[in-house]
Design a protein around this motif. Structure first.
Motif, mmCIF file in Angstrom:
data_model
loop_
_atom_site.group_PDB
_atom_site.id
_atom_site.type_symbol
_atom_site.label_atom_id
_atom_site.label_comp_id
_atom_site.label_asym_id
_atom_site.label_seq_id
_atom_site.Cartn_x
_atom_site.Cartn_y
_atom_site.Cartn_z
ATOM 1 N N ARG A 154 0.828 -1.206 0.000
ATOM 2 C CA ARG A 154 0.000 0.000 0.000
ATOM 3 C C ARG A 154 0.864 1.259 0.000
ATOM 4 O O ARG A 154 0.620 2.202 -0.746
ATOM 5 N N ALA A 155 1.895 1.270 0.855
ATOM 6 C CA ALA A 155 2.786 2.435 0.932
ATOM 7 C C ALA A 155 3.553 2.628 -0.369
ATOM 8 O O ALA A 155 3.704 3.751 -0.848
ATOM 9 N N ALA A 156 4.041 1.540 -0.949
ATOM 10 C CA ALA A 156 4.823 1.644 -2.190
ATOM 11 C C ALA A 156 3.967 2.123 -3.363
ATOM 12 O O ALA A 156 4.437 2.885 -4.211
ATOM 13 N N GLU A 157 2.708 1.686 -3.421
ATOM 14 C CA GLU A 157 1.851 2.045 -4.546
ATOM 15 C C GLU A 157 1.161 3.399 -4.380
ATOM 16 O O GLU A 157 0.939 4.104 -5.356
ATOM 17 N N HIS A 158 0.802 3.770 -3.132
ATOM 18 C CA HIS A 158 -0.023 4.964 -2.938
ATOM 19 C C HIS A 158 0.571 6.001 -1.983
ATOM 20 O O HIS A 158 -0.020 7.055 -1.792
ATOM 21 N N GLY A 159 1.715 5.704 -1.380
ATOM 22 C CA GLY A 159 2.319 6.630 -0.434
ATOM 23 C C GLY A 159 3.163 7.687 -1.119
ATOM 24 O O GLY A 159 3.439 7.622 -2.320
ATOM 25 N N ASP A 160 3.579 8.673 -0.331
ATOM 26 C CA ASP A 160 4.495 9.691 -0.837
ATOM 27 C C ASP A 160 5.889 9.087 -0.923
ATOM 28 O O ASP A 160 6.371 8.474 0.025
ATOM 29 N N ARG A 161 6.545 9.270 -2.053
ATOM 30 C CA ARG A 161 7.858 8.668 -2.301
ATOM 31 C C ARG A 161 8.935 9.735 -2.142
ATOM 32 O O ARG A 161 8.876 10.784 -2.780
ATOM 33 N N THR A 162 9.938 9.436 -1.282
ATOM 34 C CA THR A 162 11.024 10.373 -1.035
ATOM 35 C C THR A 162 12.361 9.653 -1.141
ATOM 36 O O THR A 162 12.703 8.845 -0.277
ATOM 37 N N PRO A 163 13.158 9.929 -2.201
ATOM 38 C CA PRO A 163 14.494 9.323 -2.273
ATOM 39 C C PRO A 163 15.415 9.996 -1.254
ATOM 40 O O PRO A 163 15.494 11.215 -1.194
ATOM 41 N N ALA A 200 19.477 4.767 -3.877
ATOM 42 C CA ALA A 200 19.877 3.652 -3.019
ATOM 43 C C ALA A 200 18.878 3.430 -1.891
ATOM 44 O O ALA A 200 18.629 2.299 -1.496
ATOM 45 N N LEU A 201 18.283 4.495 -1.357
ATOM 46 C CA LEU A 201 17.325 4.384 -0.259
ATOM 47 C C LEU A 201 16.141 5.300 -0.542
ATOM 48 O O LEU A 201 16.308 6.492 -0.797
ATOM 49 N N VAL A 202 14.945 4.709 -0.496
ATOM 50 C CA VAL A 202 13.711 5.456 -0.768
ATOM 51 C C VAL A 202 12.745 5.235 0.392
ATOM 52 O O VAL A 202 12.593 4.110 0.868
ATOM 53 N N LEU A 203 12.123 6.313 0.869
ATOM 54 C CA LEU A 203 11.084 6.209 1.893
ATOM 55 C C LEU A 203 9.718 6.387 1.238
ATOM 56 O O LEU A 203 9.536 7.267 0.400
ATOM 57 N N HIS A 204 8.775 5.532 1.638
ATOM 58 C CA HIS A 204 7.382 5.646 1.215
ATOM 59 C C HIS A 204 6.582 5.935 2.486
ATOM 60 O O HIS A 204 6.700 5.195 3.465
ATOM 61 N N THR A 205 5.784 6.984 2.494
ATOM 62 C CA THR A 205 5.017 7.332 3.703
ATOM 63 C C THR A 205 3.537 7.462 3.387
ATOM 64 O O THR A 205 3.152 7.934 2.321
ATOM 65 N N ILE A 206 2.744 6.995 4.336
ATOM 66 C CA ILE A 206 1.292 7.163 4.269
ATOM 67 C C ILE A 206 0.882 7.908 5.539
ATOM 68 O O ILE A 206 1.208 7.484 6.642
ATOM 69 N N ASP A 207 0.199 9.014 5.377
ATOM 70 C CA ASP A 207 -0.359 9.761 6.508
ATOM 71 C C ASP A 207 -1.866 9.606 6.469
ATOM 72 O O ASP A 207 -2.498 9.900 5.459
ATOM 73 N N ASP A 208 -2.438 9.126 7.560
ATOM 74 C CA ASP A 208 -3.883 9.057 7.666
ATOM 75 C C ASP A 208 -4.293 9.489 9.063
ATOM 76 O O ASP A 208 -3.443 9.882 9.867
ATOM 77 N N VAL A 216 2.660 5.806 8.497
ATOM 78 C CA VAL A 216 3.369 4.561 8.193
ATOM 79 C C VAL A 216 4.557 4.935 7.328
ATOM 80 O O VAL A 216 4.411 5.653 6.335
ATOM 81 N N ILE A 217 5.750 4.479 7.722
ATOM 82 C CA ILE A 217 6.969 4.756 6.962
ATOM 83 C C ILE A 217 7.582 3.435 6.542
ATOM 84 O O ILE A 217 7.819 2.557 7.371
ATOM 85 N N VAL A 218 7.814 3.285 5.248
ATOM 86 C CA VAL A 218 8.425 2.079 4.697
ATOM 87 C C VAL A 218 9.723 2.491 4.011
ATOM 88 O O VAL A 218 9.723 3.387 3.171
ATOM 89 N N ALA A 219 10.829 1.856 4.401
ATOM 90 C CA ALA A 219 12.128 2.137 3.773
ATOM 91 C C ALA A 219 12.416 1.049 2.739
ATOM 92 O O ALA A 219 12.289 -0.137 3.027
ATOM 93 N N GLU A 220 12.785 1.468 1.539
ATOM 94 C CA GLU A 220 13.086 0.527 0.457
ATOM 95 C C GLU A 220 14.557 0.627 0.085
ATOM 96 O O GLU A 220 15.066 1.705 -0.215
#
Length: 155
Positions: A113-122, A132-140, A145-149
């Motif tokens: 969900r975070a990867a597809e619809h969250g805000d993406r921040t390299p 090399a490192l990307v954060l995906h965040t969902i604010d509700d 929710v913070i996902v590190a890729e």
């Protein structure tokens, strides 16, 4: 189909009475032929007594299998976890059963969900190697929710 997830109303009593609702959300996943799951619908986490989804369930072949995944993290350390009830309303007959839910599946659902619809921040990138490192965040309503890729070629 109408899918509703409802949490019991714990309330602190007394002069400073306050409802003690925890975060509540859900995802509906469809089981694919290879055993994996794909997200069909998602209700954002909120601080309400219930969340609901209205969706159409497709049937492929003789049987189609769906899984409702509750996304409720505010009570993970609670000594008295909140009780939840699931209600499914349909004009067609449905077979329902309780199934064990693996923590990895809950995590995968939220990560997708975070990867597809969250805000993406390299965060880390270089001109030669790319990101090399990307954060995906969902604010509700229920929090963030913070996902590190790890997007590098070297895991």
């Amino acid at each position: 189909v109408e899918v509703v997830l409802h949490q019991e109303p714990h309330v602190s009593r007394g002069v400073e009475a306050v409802a003690t609702l925890v975060d509540l959300g859900m995802a509906v996943l469809k089981r694919q032929f290879d055993g994996s799951y794909s997200t069909v619908a998602y209700a954002e986490r909120c601080l309400q007594q219930n969340v609901h989804l209205t969706l159409t369930l497709e049937q492929d072949g003789h049987t189609a299998s769906y899984l409702v995944v509750p996304l409720c993290f505010g009570q993970m350390r609670s000594t008295e976890p909140r009780k939840f009830r699931l209600a499914v309303h349909s004009t067609q007959p449905l077979a329902m059963e309780t199934a064990p839910l693996d923590a990895a599946l809950v995590a995968t659902t939220l990560i997708q969900r975070a990867a597809e619809h969250g805000d993406r921040t390299p965060l880390l990138k270089s001109p030669a190697l790319g990101e090399a490192l990307v954060l995906h965040t969902i604010d509700d309503e229920a929090g963030r929710v913070i996902v590190a890729e790890n997007a590098s070629f070297h895991p």
